[in-house]
Structure formats: structure tokens, C-alpha cells
Design an enzyme around this catalytic site. Structure first.
Site, PDB file in Angstrom:
ATOM      1  N   HIS A  68       7.084  15.226  32.182  1.00 48.87           N
ATOM      2  CA  HIS A  68       8.376  14.931  32.692  1.00 48.87           C
ATOM      3  C   HIS A  68       9.335  15.295  31.695  1.00 48.87           C
ATOM      4  O   HIS A  68       9.337  14.785  30.802  1.00 48.87           O
ATOM      5  CB  HIS A  68       8.657  13.099  32.434  1.00 48.87           C
ATOM      6  CG  HIS A  68       7.689  11.834  34.171  1.00 48.87           C
ATOM      7  ND1 HIS A  68       7.088  11.247  33.615  1.00 48.87           N
ATOM      8  CD2 HIS A  68       7.602  12.701  35.440  1.00 48.87           C
ATOM      9  CE1 HIS A  68       6.565  10.613  35.001  1.00 48.87           C
ATOM     10  NE2 HIS A  68       7.129  11.573  35.620  1.00 48.87           N
ATOM     11  N   CYS A 110      10.650   5.882  29.146  1.00 45.17           N
ATOM     12  CA  CYS A 110       9.906   5.830  29.895  1.00 45.17           C
ATOM     13  C   CYS A 110      10.153   4.531  30.919  1.00 45.17           C
ATOM     14  O   CYS A 110       9.869   3.992  31.890  1.00 45.17           O
ATOM     15  CB  CYS A 110       8.585   6.308  30.154  1.00 45.17           C
ATOM     16  SG  CYS A 110       7.860   7.918  30.102  1.00 45.17           S
TER      17      CYS A 110
HETATM   18  N1  ARG Z   1       0.814   6.722  33.635  1.00 46.16           N
HETATM   19  C1  ARG Z   1       2.558   7.303  34.399  1.00 46.16           C
HETATM   20  C2  ARG Z   1       2.123   8.946  34.778  1.00 46.16           C
HETATM   21  O1  ARG Z   1       1.088   9.717  34.766  1.00 46.16           O
HETATM   22  C3  ARG Z   1       3.281   7.585  32.314  1.00 46.16           C
HETATM   23  C4  ARG Z   1       4.986   7.441  33.528  1.00 46.16           C
HETATM   24  C5  ARG Z   1       5.646   8.076  32.028  1.00 46.16           C
HETATM   25  N2  ARG Z   1       7.309   7.411  32.937  1.00 46.16           N
HETATM   26  C6  ARG Z   1       7.977   8.820  32.350  1.00 46.16           C
HETATM   27  N3  ARG Z   1       9.468   8.884  32.656  1.00 46.16           N
HETATM   28  N4  ARG Z   1       7.828  10.356  31.642  1.00 46.16           N
HETATM   29  O2  ARG Z   1       3.040   8.965  35.819  1.00 46.16           O
END
Ligand code: ARG
Length: 294
Positions: free
Chosen positions: A184, A287
Site C-alpha cells: 500500500h 493503516c
Molecule cells: N491485512 C491488511 C491487508 O493486507 C493490512 C492492511 C494495511 N493497511 C494499510 N493501510 N497499509 O489488507
């Protein structure tokens, strides 16, 4: 642990004379009452490793309390059983001027979160723009000044960048993520000064991990943000960039030692909050934090 040597509303002046000014923030968070790692959709998630939900809640609470102590406003969305990743509210949408562009998750496991967040936005007075394209909200979209930096490569699609530009009528700059650990955009870029300063002085600035991007995107970042903090791989690898700034206080992982020193040199006030348990799901401070811009 959090440390505050600066009172809310305060400002500091850097060696170069640039004042850091704290701005008020409104955030959306979700208590990780159902947190666990039961599937793998990023390289950090290993269902065989045990998770401690009580510890996740305790660490999350420290982040919540830190925001409140700094004078920010935090709203909560109810956690839903069976949606262990809902704690990562940054993925729930992207909000500017009371308009919430909803999320449409890439992986089936998180798809139900999209409508849950849109329901919350509607119930709380936001106008919702329903997404057609796959996108994971503020996890991949970051507002810097009047420009939206948009990540693609792993989760949000390039088509969502076009949709995003249509919804908000702002310039959208697409950046390609190439390292699966940094899937991300908010794991590779931290927005330090998201808005222009008094008198329209351009002070929007970022920190980033160059190696998370392809060459073309690295060149764009270098050209647009010559004053950016370039973070070392070691700090990126502990999710140092997954941080939240109010223009003065920057909430970061206590393990990102180099980044902490870089922030201090520039006159920011690093505030250390450990979310090690939530890193087992591949997420950190940013996150767990969605900005609600009214
Ligand atoms: N387990 C989640 C996923 O893989 C983690 C999300 C992390 N969020 C972020 N904004 N980087 O989607």
C-alpha cells in the site's frame, strides 16, 4: 510508549527557521476486538503464527490515547466479527471536503468492509461516492497539498486513479509500488505537511522509501519533493513510514530509529507508539487511521 515533549497546539522552529505548526485532525479508527491473522493477503501475514487480540487492543488503545492527548478528534466504527482486518481503517475510503470515495477491496476476505464503511460515512453525514473500480482508500491515496498521490501495483488499480480524479477534481499522480512488503502507498510514503502553510507558502512535504517504487515513480518523487526525507531500508522494513503527522507531531514506530532522528533534525516531534501486534497483519499506525476531512 508515547512521549510528548511538546504541548498540543505548540510549534517548533527548525535550524533553517521553518516553523512546524500543528494542525487539528479528525480521524476514524476501529478497535481491533476481532483482530487475528486467519488468511494471507500480504507477505507479513502468517496464520500459523499466534496472535494476541488483547495485546492488539492494548497497543491500539495507546495510539487512540495519543491522538486524544494531542488534541485530535477520533471517531470510531464498530468492529464486525469475521472481519479481522477492519482495524486498518485507512483502507475504508478516502475523504476530502465531506465527500467519501468508498473502497472496493481487491481480496474477497475484505470485500464486506467496503459497504460497512460506506454505511458509516452516510450515517455520519458524509456524501458517499460509490466506487466502480478496485481501490483500498487512504491506504493507497495520500493528499499532499492539493495533489493526490495514488499507489498501484498490488491493490488499487490504475483505473481507480482516474475515478479518484473524477470524484475530487484534483490532480492525481500515479506511483508504481514494486516491493510486495510495501503493498500500500502508506507503507512507503508518509505525508508530513499535508497542507500549505500561512500565506499560501508551499510547505507540503513527504518522507518516502525510494526502493518501494519503480524508477519512473522515484524520478517523479525526486522532482516534486526535492526536500523530502528519504528513509533508509532498515526503517522502511519496520513500517517506519506508516506514520501519522499533524504537521508537528509525527506518530511513528519506536523501531524506526533513523527516521526518528531525521524527523528531529527537521524540527518535527516524533511520538513513538508500538503496534507490533498489528504488524502481524501487515499494518501499522497509518493503516489504523483514516483522516476525515470535512
Ligand atoms: N491485512 C491488511 C491487508 O493486507 C493490512 C492492511 C494495511 N493497511 C494499510 N493501510 N497499509 O489488507
Amino acid at each position: 510508549m508515547s512521549t510528548h515533549d511538546t504541548a498540543p497546539g505548540a510549534s517548533t522552529t527548525t535550524a533553517t527557521g521553518a516553523a512546524r505548526i500543528q494542525q487539528h485532525r479528525r480521524y476514524l479508527m476501529c478497535r481491533p476486538e476481532h483482530f487475528t491473522v486467519s488468511y494471507t493477503i500480504n507477505p507479513w501475514m502468517e496464520p500459523a503464527n499466534p496472535t494476541d487480540t488483547a495485546l492488539a487492543v492494548q497497543q491500539w488503545q495507546k495510539l487512540y490515547d495519543t491522538y486524544i492527548e494531542l488534541g485530535h478528534e477520533v471517531h470510531l466504527i464498530d468492529p464486525i466479527e469475521g472481519l479481522p482486518d477492519m482495524v486498518y481503517t485507512a483502507n475504508g475510503g478516502f475523504v476530502i471536503d465531506n465527500v467519501a470515495y468508498g473502497a472496493k477491496f481487491r481480496f474477497q476476505e475484505r470485500v464486506p468492509e467496503g459497504p460497512a464503511f460506506m454505511d458509516w460515512f452516510r450515517a455520519n453525514g458524509f456524501e458517499v461516492a460509490e466506487p466502480v473500480e478496485v481501490n483500498e482508500g487512504e491506504g493507497d491515496f495520500l493528499l499532499v497539498g492539493d495533489t493526490i498521490l495514488a499507489g498501484t501495483g498490488f491493490r488499487s488499480t490504475g483505473d481507480s486513479h482516474r475515478e479518484l480524479a473524477e470524484v475530487f477534481g484534483k490532480e492525481v499522480v500515479s506511483l508504481n509500488l514494486v516491493d510486495p512488503r510495501f503493498y500500500h502507498l502508506d507503507t512507503a510514503i508518509s505525508v508530513l505537511d499535508p497542507v500549505e502553510g500561512p500565506g499560501g507558502v508551499e510547505r507540503a512535504n513527504i518522507a518516502y522509501l525510494p526502493g518501494a517504487f519503480d524508477e519512473r515513480s522515484q524520478a517523479i518523487l525526486a522532482e516534486r519533493y526535492p526536500d523530502a526525507i528519504r528513509v533508509a531500508d532498515a526503517d522502511g522494513a519496520v513500517f517506519g513510514l506508516n506514520s501519522a503527522s499533524d504537521g508537528l507531531n509525527v506518530i511513528i514506530s519506536p523501531r524506526a530509529k533513523g527516521f526518528e532522528a531525521q524527523l528531529r533534525e527537521r524540527g518535527y516531534n516524533p511520538v513513538l507508539v508500538d503496534l507490533s501486534e498489528l504488524l502481524l497483519g501487515g499494518g501499522g499506525i497509518k493503516c489504523c487511521t483514516l483522516e476525515l476531512r470535512r
